[in-house]
Design an enzyme around this catalytic site. Sequence first.
Site, PDB file in Angstrom:
ATOM      1  N   SER A 465       0.886  -0.251  10.577  1.00 39.19           N
ATOM      2  CA  SER A 465       2.024   0.508  10.051  1.00 39.19           C
ATOM      3  C   SER A 465       2.784   1.257  11.135  1.00 39.19           C
ATOM      4  O   SER A 465       3.962   1.588  10.957  1.00 39.19           O
ATOM      5  CB  SER A 465       1.537   1.501   8.994  1.00 39.19           C
ATOM      6  OG  SER A 465       0.604   2.398   9.561  1.00 39.19           O
ATOM      7  N   ASP A 587       2.374  13.412   9.587  1.00 34.23           N
ATOM      8  CA  ASP A 587       0.952  13.132   9.796  1.00 34.23           C
ATOM      9  C   ASP A 587       0.569  13.084  11.268  1.00 34.23           C
ATOM     10  O   ASP A 587      -0.592  12.863  11.600  1.00 34.23           O
ATOM     11  CB  ASP A 587       0.556  11.824   9.108  1.00 34.23           C
ATOM     12  CG  ASP A 587       1.308  10.628   9.662  1.00 34.23           C
ATOM     13  OD1 ASP A 587       2.159  10.797  10.559  1.00 34.23           O
ATOM     14  OD2 ASP A 587       1.054   9.503   9.177  1.00 34.23           O
ATOM     15  N   HIS A 590       2.366   8.482  12.457  1.00 33.97           N
ATOM     16  CA  HIS A 590       3.495   7.578  12.234  1.00 33.97           C
ATOM     17  C   HIS A 590       4.753   8.120  12.910  1.00 33.97           C
ATOM     18  O   HIS A 590       4.829   9.305  13.236  1.00 33.97           O
ATOM     19  CB  HIS A 590       3.713   7.368  10.733  1.00 33.97           C
ATOM     20  CG  HIS A 590       2.613   6.580  10.104  1.00 33.97           C
ATOM     21  ND1 HIS A 590       1.528   7.182   9.519  1.00 33.97           N
ATOM     22  CD2 HIS A 590       2.432   5.247   9.988  1.00 33.97           C
ATOM     23  CE1 HIS A 590       0.709   6.247   9.054  1.00 33.97           C
ATOM     24  NE2 HIS A 590       1.232   5.061   9.326  1.00 33.97           N
TER      25      HIS A 590
END
Length: 621
Positions: A465, A587, A590
């Site tokens: 991701s 977070d 990311h």
Amino acid sequence: MEKKIQKKRKYIKEIDGLRALAVIMVLAYHLKMPFAKSGLLGVTVFFVISGYLITGILINEIEESGGVDLKNFWLRRIRRLLPAVLSMAVVMIFVSAVVNRVVFTKGCNDLLSAVFGYNNWWQIFRKVSYFENAGAPSPFTHCWSLAIETQFYLIYPIFLILLSKARNRGKVFAAVTAVLAMISVVLMGVLYSPDGDPSRVYYGTDTRAFSLLIGALAAIQKEYHIIKVKLRGKLWAVIGSISILILIGMMMLISSYSSFLYYGGQAIVSVLAAFVVYAVTVSRSLLNIILGSSILKWIGDRSYSIYLWHYPIIVLMSGGKRATWWIVILEVVLSVGFAELSYRFIETPVRHGIIGEYIGIINSRPHNRRERHRQIQVARRSLKAMAAVLATGLALSLCIAFVPKKTTLDTVAKREKKATEVTKLTNQKLKEQKAKAKKTAKTSKSTMTDEELLKNVQMLLIGDSITVDVTDYFYKVLPNSISDTKIGRSTLTGVKVFDEYQTQKKWDGDGVIFALGTNGPMYDTLGRIRQKVGDKPLFLTTVHAPKEDFEGSNNEEIRKFVKEHEHTYLIDWYTASADHPEYFDQDDTHLLPKGAEAYAQCIKDAVLKAMRAEEKVNDKV
């Protein structure tokens, strides 16, 4: 006719000592202490202890009265579990509403599941993953284990009641419990996939019940002596001592991400814990002296409260990231402090029946002035307590209803949508490359300018991701390359992805960028991917994942591997992103657009430098 078992059970303080060791390791794991790589195995030890103690209580009642008063049993369990978890949850909702609105939002979503004992299935059915924890995990995530124990307390007594009328019921109890435990162990191994998210297996009551059932087996053996092998107390002391040493070693040395834990490791831990529990009940040795020490008993008495309070405190103070030593000390002090308050003023009074005692005094008929005065005092205290509870409940409801929520789920949804778009774009790029390959032959890159080389080089980026966010910028710097990224991809899955490109998609580009390591350890993937890539350049990216305990070990392994292998190059994202908080989403892992652009620049610089180095080697050859 089976032997009657005495109703009064001896209190075993050594079991509290074992509880203390278990909660210390769980606390150390969540504090990301290097000596507690698999400290969450302490939860497995809790399960075994609970299975042992509860089964002993149930057997005692069956032998004394021929059955189990389920209503009374369940009320005792409610008094033991509910007040503490409810008080913790209420405090955390109020505090997080002020200091961390993301944690508050997630806590509101998980509140009922935490309090009413279905948190584990709540997480499973909602498919809670790393990405739904973006920004901060829920303060009630750790309540999954309490949910499993609650469900065990609801179901297992019914099994024993149904089996209690059988002849040789001790053997029947043991046989059925052993079969259920084996089924649970097998389910864990069958449902676990090293290539996917293990949450279903980790949180499932069916896949974790074997620990409670193994504890239950130890209690059945203790009461009924099903296995007639006679071992002296000294031998059991040796078995228990060896078992606890192995337990501690496993908690310290085995990675919590190891597949071994799901393919029998958890069952081994459960058996070892059962050996320790059994040993301290049938022998007297140095092990009893150590586990029975006053400090371990003090911690063990409060282990439930410490477990409840430590995790939300850590989430609020450090967000799950490694903290400085003074923050760690403060987190420990607060965890123990709140646990002591809960134990002293909530758990102990309620467990000892203060509510029933007060109701009895209020409903009684006083015989003298002293009793009347006592009744009035109790009534006033009860009214004050009820008013406080009602006020707290109203305030909690208003807080949940009207305090603005702040969630990262919109970001997650956007990332998932972007991942779908990236997959479509990848397939399109593959078709374009195949069509172009049929029309043109590969030309020497040594005659190209840097700009021409980057435009024509064909790299295969295999990512997770993190690189979903990077894809657009990646295609700007390497327009003829392929970015194959997927949310939640592990390093093991990444190797399989490359296999598919080789065997099914017949990819034959210039090099591979292996941009994985954010979702778990490297395992043995570096050697495997290096072998599969052959003599082509292989690029490995360091990871920035400050909330994960494997960040340091993964980066160390990647750097060492690059130094020791030819045609292997480093894309040092960890160093490039250091001291750049503006690169990251909430977070801290990311990427925001600025970070994604910087990541793509790292790839560009590393690829250009490596391809020029490869040309020089080829020219010499």
